[in-house]
Each structure stands twice: as C-alpha cells, then as structure tokens.
Write a protein that holds these residues in place. Sequence first.
Motif, short mmCIF file in Angstrom:
data_model
loop_
_atom_site.label_atom_id
_atom_site.label_comp_id
_atom_site.label_asym_id
_atom_site.label_seq_id
_atom_site.Cartn_x
_atom_site.Cartn_y
_atom_site.Cartn_z
N ASP A 1 -4.95 17.39 17.49
CA ASP A 1 -3.50 17.15 17.64
C ASP A 1 -2.91 17.89 18.85
OD1 ASP A 1 -1.35 15.75 16.72
OD2 ASP A 1 -0.67 17.33 15.35
N LEU A 2 -3.76 18.18 19.80
CA LEU A 2 -3.33 18.96 20.95
C LEU A 2 -2.91 18.04 22.10
CD1 LEU A 2 -3.21 22.02 21.16
CD2 LEU A 2 -5.50 22.01 22.11
N TYR A 3 -1.70 18.23 22.58
CA TYR A 3 -1.16 17.43 23.69
C TYR A 3 -0.74 18.35 24.83
CZ TYR A 3 -0.96 13.26 20.79
OH TYR A 3 -1.29 12.18 20.00
N VAL A 4 -0.85 17.82 26.03
CA VAL A 4 -0.51 18.57 27.23
C VAL A 4 0.75 17.98 27.84
CG1 VAL A 4 -1.35 19.35 29.48
CG2 VAL A 4 -2.99 18.77 27.66
N THR A 5 1.67 18.82 28.24
CA THR A 5 2.75 18.39 29.11
C THR A 5 2.63 19.23 30.38
OG1 THR A 5 4.11 18.05 27.16
CG2 THR A 5 5.22 17.93 29.29
N ILE A 6 2.70 18.55 31.51
CA ILE A 6 2.44 19.25 32.76
C ILE A 6 3.43 18.78 33.82
CG2 ILE A 6 0.61 17.63 33.48
CD1 ILE A 6 -0.94 20.20 34.39
N ILE A 7 4.02 19.72 34.51
CA ILE A 7 4.96 19.38 35.56
C ILE A 7 4.36 19.77 36.91
CG2 ILE A 7 6.24 21.57 35.27
CD1 ILE A 7 8.77 20.03 36.18
N HIS A 8 4.50 18.85 37.86
CA HIS A 8 4.05 19.14 39.22
C HIS A 8 5.24 19.18 40.16
CE1 HIS A 8 2.19 17.58 43.16
NE2 HIS A 8 2.21 18.88 43.14
N PRO A 9 5.74 20.37 40.47
CA PRO A 9 6.81 20.48 41.46
C PRO A 9 6.22 20.18 42.84
CG PRO A 9 6.52 22.54 40.21
CD PRO A 9 5.33 21.70 39.98
N GLN A 10 6.92 19.38 43.62
CA GLN A 10 6.35 18.92 44.91
C GLN A 10 6.55 19.99 45.99
OE1 GLN A 10 5.09 15.59 45.42
NE2 GLN A 10 5.39 14.99 43.29
N ILE A 11 5.91 21.11 45.76
CA ILE A 11 5.90 22.16 46.78
C ILE A 11 4.44 22.50 47.07
CG2 ILE A 11 8.11 23.21 46.10
CD1 ILE A 11 6.25 25.42 44.74
N GLU A 12 4.23 23.13 48.20
CA GLU A 12 2.85 23.46 48.56
C GLU A 12 2.58 24.95 48.35
OE1 GLU A 12 -0.33 23.18 52.24
OE2 GLU A 12 1.78 22.77 52.62
N ILE A 13 1.50 25.24 47.63
CA ILE A 13 1.01 26.63 47.57
C ILE A 13 -0.37 26.64 48.19
CG2 ILE A 13 0.24 28.49 46.06
CD1 ILE A 13 2.32 27.68 44.07
N LYS A 14 -0.56 27.45 49.17
CA LYS A 14 -1.89 27.52 49.78
C LYS A 14 -2.81 28.30 48.85
CE LYS A 14 -0.86 26.74 54.58
NZ LYS A 14 -0.13 27.41 55.66
#
Lengths: 310, 310
Positions: free
Chosen positions: B167-180
Amino acid sequence: MNEIKIFSPATVANVACGFDVLGFCLDSVGDVMVIRKTDQKGIYITKIEGFNLPYEAELNVAGVSALAMYDALKPNCGFEIEIYKNIKPGSGIGSSAASAVGSVFGMNELLGRPYNKTQLTAFSIKGEALASKCEHADNLAPAIFGGFTLVKSVNPLEILEIPTPDDLYVTIIHPQIEIKTSEARAILPKNIPLNDAITQWANFGSLIHALHTSNYELMQKSLHDAIIEPYRSQLIPYYNDVKTAVLKAGALGCGISGSGPSIFTLNQGSETANNVKDAMEKVYSKTGIEFDIHVSRINKEGIKIIDCKN
Amino acid sequence: MNEIKIFSPATVANVACGFDVLGFCLDSVGDVMVIRKTDQKGIYITKIEGFNLPYEAELNVAGVSALAMYDALKPNCGFEIEIYKNIKPGSGIGSSAASAVGSVFGMNELLGRPYNKTQLTAFSIKGEALASKCEHADNLAPAIFGGFTLVKSVNPLEILEIPTPDDLYVTIIHPQIEIKTSEARAILPKNIPLNDAITQWANFGSLIHALHTSNYELMQKSLHDAIIEPYRSQLIPYYNDVKTAVLKAGALGCGISGSGPSIFTLNQGSETANNVKDAMEKVYSKTGIEFDIHVSRINKEGIKIIDCKN
C-alpha cells in the motif's frame, strides 16, 4: 503467587555494525533471582551471592529499577529480592542489565502483570543507569524480550523485535581483565568519517535483512564494525589474534560484546560454535590471562520463571 | 527476437536514512527505449527524443553501459539504440540510470539473457559513472530489480532486494531548477558526529525492519535523515515549506530524491498520496518556479518489455 524464582539472562550489546542499538540474549549464562512479596512496604535486598554488591536498594542496580517501578505503581505490599549472581560485573555481557530487569520482571509477575515489556524496560533503564552512568537499553531489551532487539530510540523508548534464525549459536570468551566503561567511552571519537558511517549503515541494514531472511552468508558479510572496533579492540589483549582464529574456524562474525572485554562470535550451527570455542581457547591459553568461554543458543524467550510459590 | 521496446523507470535514491545505499523504483515515470540487433557490429545510437544528448556511444550514458556489456560478451552482431527520454536529466530521479540500464537490459533480452540482474547492474555502473563521475548503483539497482533495493557494496557489487509493502505510494515533486551534482557533493561534510551516525543507522535498520513487516507507523518514525538533509536541503528553494506541508497532509516521510532537486514522499494509500500532491502544489504554485508532480506506486517489477519484434 507470593514468591517467584527467575532466570535473568546475559546479553550481548552492540553486535558489530549495530553499535548502541542492537543486542541479543544468551541462553546458558545468567543470574538467578528470587522475588518475594512482603507485608512490609518497600524494596529490600535480603541476599546476594556470587559477587560483592551493595544491599542498600538505592545503591544496587536491581534495587533502583525495582524502586522505579514500585514508586510508579505504589502497591499495597513490599518486596524482598535475593540475587544469585553468575554474571561477573564488568564482563561486558550485561551483568547490570540482568540485575536491573530481574527485579522488575519478578515484581510484575507477582502483581499480575500490570506492565508490558517496553514499560519494564523503561523501569530497568533507571537501574542500568546507576551502573553505566547513562540511560541506554541495548542490554535490557534483549534480556526482557529475548532474541535480537533493536532499540530504535530511548526517548521515547522504542524497541523492535528482530527475527532470530534457528541455527544461530554464540560463542563468547570473557578474558578476566577489567575495562572501565568510562575508559571504553572516552576512547571513542566524537566525529567519524561520513564514508565509514555509510559503510556501517549499509552493513547494519544488511544484517537486519539477513536476520529476517535467515541468510547466514549475508550475516557473515554484514557483521563488520568499521567504526568502534578499531578503537576499543586496543583495550582487549590479543583481540586481533582471537578474531583471526575464530573467523578461520568458521565464525560468521566476531566483535566486542558491549564495551568489552568479552568477545562474541555468531556461528551457524553448534559444531562450528564448538570449533570456535576451541580456537578461542588455543589463543588465550597461551596468554596467562584467565578466561571463561560459553557456547549458547540465542535465547528467544528472554528472562523467564524457573519456579513460583504461594 | 530482433527488436525490443522497453520501459526504463525513474528511481529514487538515498531515501532519507538510507543515504547512498537504498533506492526504490517508480511506476508512472520513465523512458522508453528501442534496442535493435544489426548485422553491422558495434553500438549505434540512432535516435534521441525528448532531450538533447550526444549520439556518440562513448559520450552517451546508454552507449557507455552498452559498450561495457558489448566488449565483455563480444556478440556476432551490433545494436541500434533509440532513446525516447521522458526523465529530465538532472532532476534527481535517476535519469542517467534509466538510460544506463535500458540499453544493457534490452541487449541482454535480445541475446537470450546471458547475464543476471547483478551483472547488468555492473555494466550499467560504467554508464552511470559517465554522468555522475563516480561508480554507484543506488539508482541502477532499483531500476533493474524493481521495488526497494539496498546496495550493500559496490566493490564487490552486492544488491539486496528488500520487500515492498503493497500500500505504499510515492508523491514526488520536481522543481525546475538545476543543482549541479558536484555542488551537491561538495556541500557534504567529510566527518559527522558519531551520535548522529548512530541515530541514522538506528533509523535505517528500523526502516528495513518496517519494510519487512509492512509496518507503516514504523516507516513514519524511521524516515528521517539526520545527516545529509540539513546540508542539501539548502540547495532546494522552499524545501522546508514543502516538508512541513506534506507531513501535515499525512505523508509517512519526506526527503531529497538523489541529490535533488526533486523531493519525494512515501505515503500509505493513494488517497494520502494525492492529498500530498495537493499540498506540494499549494506550496510551489506560489513560488514562480515551474514544477512537475508525479504520484506513483512503487514499481515492484522494475525495467520491463513493452513490445518485441522479429
């Protein structure tokens, strides 16, 4: 039930990569304690055999944990405690923990079990703190729960019972030397390399997985301590010789029990455990240092009742 | 079988207390790749859609891992690779890992599976190293094996499959910034306090136990990162606001995916995962930073065949 006789087991804390959080319970080594209800209120230590320990409840590990529970519950009776000590204080296999859990376990049984195992551990921490000067539960939890336990945190107290594979045997040597807990603590670094820490938690996570899956090969690959052993092993004469010999004799892993001086091994099967015993003996019999060796199954039950009387 | 179309999934590495060793596989986000046998020997990247990446096999992550396998096996054919990239490079959800595993997985299928999953991971490491400048497998292993994986060590390569609660679900946000990646690495301390390390391995061992026992409450208590998050979260704008909001919305835990900037949560049930999505949206929609959010089950299967042709 007015009187109870219990077996309070020795335990191994730290378990290589599980420093400060993992422990397991021994089967063949432990103290015997008798706890007896009395009309007179209070906690009274009436007999101590085996080693010279204080009779004043406030100065005795078993007394302090008993008082913690007694003060919380305020029962209409008192308790006498007899301690038949087999585990030498300072041997590194949970001598003070066995005393600390014995009194509260016995009282809890005589009172009809008002407390659960985690609560009993919490009372025992008070007794253990008298001996070790800090609150920790990595010997207490396996003594009370049996098997392998992971103390996730002390505040709040959170104890996890980790499965114990059936064919796991312990061989443990106690060299008769004294290591002061304060010295064993002082020798540890305050900061450690991040890379070593990553190795340690990779091994620790792998060990937990190996215990869940009875994967002995993985136990062997995981039972390493990249962080503490290099420091504390210096306090134990011939540590590296013992380690080399037991791994050659087939031990899955070898480490310092608690803060030493005892050295434990985990082994698959009793035959290997006995071969490891022979290997330990061979190394230590040349040193002139007196020692005891125990071979034991992992005790899945933990502390237990031997006898009770009305 | 001469041509194979595969889905190569995005993955989350680090997973809070499992820094550098734990990862899991996503279901709804990934690249599509087509691998085709050719008479002409060699590895040829013939199509790349989605993002601008090099066609020279030696300069392309998928090409480098393919060449590693190709040079080891020396088959009597060559391979064309088409890459339909959906995972943005640098997003922190295993974009390069998806490319690296896709080519070797596809070639292995077309050749009748001469290699097992661990061997495929070993080839993929060579491709991943092109992108990240070091050999690690914490995104590769979950992409290939599916579910949760623990990379116990890279040398020798040892991968453990950890159970995935249903019953494990992932929510993931990708902010459109760059991290080197280089910056995310440079910001980490070389040494850490021993006490923090102990907390981390207590949490990590507890998380492995929680995954084995489907204990969601324990996952919640274990998904903490005492060591890396305080440093790397500084590189992600509004990280603390997102974390506060998602935990309030019921997430079991929240952390930096890989080296960021994506932020993942683990949740019990799809309803909570969607509430967490709303909470993330609410925080980030005010910031002026563009973002994507994905809700996904944990993908227990890993990389998979979509279609094949003779």
